[in-house]
Design an enzyme around this catalytic site. Structure first.
Site, PDB file in Angstrom:
ATOM      1  N   TYR A   1       0.864  -1.185   0.000  1.00 25.57           N
ATOM      2  CA  TYR A   1       0.000   0.000   0.000  1.00 25.57           C
ATOM      3  C   TYR A   1       0.900   1.235   0.000  1.00 25.57           C
ATOM      4  CZ  TYR A   1      -3.027   3.647   1.942  1.00 25.57           C
ATOM      5  OH  TYR A   1      -3.718   4.819   2.158  1.00 25.57           O
ATOM      6  N   HIS A   2       0.579   2.215  -0.856  1.00 24.17           N
ATOM      7  CA  HIS A   2       1.423   3.403  -1.020  1.00 24.17           C
ATOM      8  C   HIS A   2       0.948   4.528  -0.116  1.00 24.17           C
ATOM      9  CE1 HIS A   2       4.081   6.268  -2.771  1.00 24.17           C
ATOM     10  NE2 HIS A   2       4.292   5.594  -3.888  1.00 24.17           N
ATOM     11  N   GLY A   3       1.790   4.938   0.832  1.00 19.96           N
ATOM     12  CA  GLY A   3       1.487   6.094   1.661  1.00 19.96           C
ATOM     13  C   GLY A   3       1.706   7.380   0.896  1.00 19.96           C
TER      14      GLY A   3
ATOM     15  N   GLU B   1      -2.809   6.633  -5.439  1.00 25.42           N
ATOM     16  CA  GLU B   1      -3.073   6.174  -4.076  1.00 25.42           C
ATOM     17  C   GLU B   1      -2.313   7.014  -3.066  1.00 25.42           C
ATOM     18  OE1 GLU B   1      -3.754   1.828  -2.784  1.00 25.42           O
ATOM     19  OE2 GLU B   1      -1.599   2.163  -2.529  1.00 25.42           O
TER      20      GLU B   1
ATOM     21  N   ARG C   1       0.210   6.762   6.823  1.00 26.12           N
ATOM     22  CA  ARG C   1      -0.458   7.995   6.407  1.00 26.12           C
ATOM     23  C   ARG C   1      -0.503   9.028   7.527  1.00 26.12           C
ATOM     24  NH1 ARG C   1      -1.984   7.384   1.231  1.00 26.12           N
ATOM     25  NH2 ARG C   1      -2.274   9.632   1.234  1.00 26.12           N
TER      26      ARG C   1
END
Length: 330
Positions: free
Chosen positions: A129-131, A202, A240
């Site tokens: 998952y890309h912050g 994202e 995040r």
């Protein structure tokens, strides 16, 4: 002017330094009650200081990137005569960069890496998952290199290759442009390859709800199938909360869709707790289609988010987790 200064020290009751300075400024400028203006100015600075900090701290990361680039140039200059006799000329440079970035992660974020045993000895595709920034991926690459002495290559967006001065850093670390053929070739050489299917979209437009924004992307699944390698899901807790973006403002979303450049402002650099979790690998299955593999991978990343991340994310809570040993479980 001198007389004003002398009057400060000659008073029956000595004035404070600030009072004396205010008196001198009034003498110089001819403005009465200048102390009231100064008090108001100090108040404005005090109110705006936190806002300034959250936009200045991201610059520290940029400074670290260019420090890394400078160190690489120094390393190349110092060791270029040994290149012909070296098995891997950049090995020492990678050790140096891994130490630098891992040290930053340990000090600023108390960075932890869990589930290393799930990474295969051979090639594999790490999907994460890309912050708002790829900082957690950099910490993962650095820590894993120090643990296993093994490089993790990463697929980056096109704009990264246009950043001034970054070429030497990208080549040394193993950042690739990412056509499918190049990804398959990297994996067939036995390397680990990391990719965030959500990419820049994202990074910029997901939020503290940790919504996965992969759309219908399944190119990474085709890569894993063509290279016949497992997929290793990965997620970093509080990613995040370290950095936030203003992607919720509609004009920035429209601007990005038009020019396809990351023009959305970000803020943060908060020293929140970061923990990266490596999930169990999804083995290669010749009978599984790319669509099925993409959905299975998305579900695996989502499961890591639900297990290890409190939603919605909260910056203060993430800061307090620096002082806790318990991580979120089911």
């Amino acid at each position: 002017m001198t007389g004003g200064n002398e009057s400060c020290t000659a008073a029956p009751i000595s004035m404070s330094y600030l009072t004396c300075l205010t008196y001198i400024l009034e003498e110089w400028t001819g403005v009465e009650h200048i102390g009231d203006y100064l008090s108001y100015a100090f108040y404005i600075v005090w109110v705006l200081f936190p806002l300034a900090v959250v936009f200045v701290l991201p610059g520290v990361i940029v400074l670290l990137f260019y420090t890394s680039i400078l160190l690489l140039h120094v390393y190349k200059r110092k060791n270029e005569l040994k290149e012909a006799y070296s098995h891997d000329f950049w090995m020492g440079a990678r050790e140096m960069l891994a130490t630098l970035w891992d040290g930053h992660g340990r000090i600023w974020h108390g960075y932890e890496l869990h589930g290393v045993e799930n990474i295969p000895q051979g090639p594999g595709l790490v999907v994460f998952y890309h912050g708002a920034t790829p900082l957690d991926c950099i910490y993962f690459m650095s820590r894993y290199y120090m643990i296993a002495k093994r490089r993790v290559c990463v697929v980056a967006d096109n704009f990264v290759f246009r950043l001034p001065g970054f070429k030497i850093l990208l080549d040394t670390v193993g950042i690739i442009h990412g056509p499918q053929e190049a990804c398959v070739s990297t994996l067939k050489k036995g390397h680990l390859l990391a990719i965030a299917p959500g990419g820049v979209r994202e990074a910029l437009f997901s939020d503290e709800m940790y919504t996965i924004l992969w759309s219908n992307r399944k190119g990474f699944a085709h890569v894993a199938i063509d290279a016949k390698v497992p997929i290793i899901p990965m997620f970093t807790q509080n990613v995040r909360e370290g950095f936030r973006t203003l992607g919720g403002i509609k004009i920035f979303r429209s601007l990005y869709e038009y020019i396809r450049l990351p023009v959305v402002p970000l803020y943060g650099g908060f020293p929140v707790k970061l923990r990266t979790f490596i999930g169990e690998p999804i083995p290669y299955d010749p009978n599984m289609t790319a669509e099925e593999l993409a959905e299975k991978t998305k579900a695996a990343v989502q499961a890591l988010i639900e297990k290890h991340q409190k939603i919605p994310g909260n910056i203060f809570r993430a800061l307090m987790e620096r002082f806790q040993t318990q991580k979120k479980e089911d």
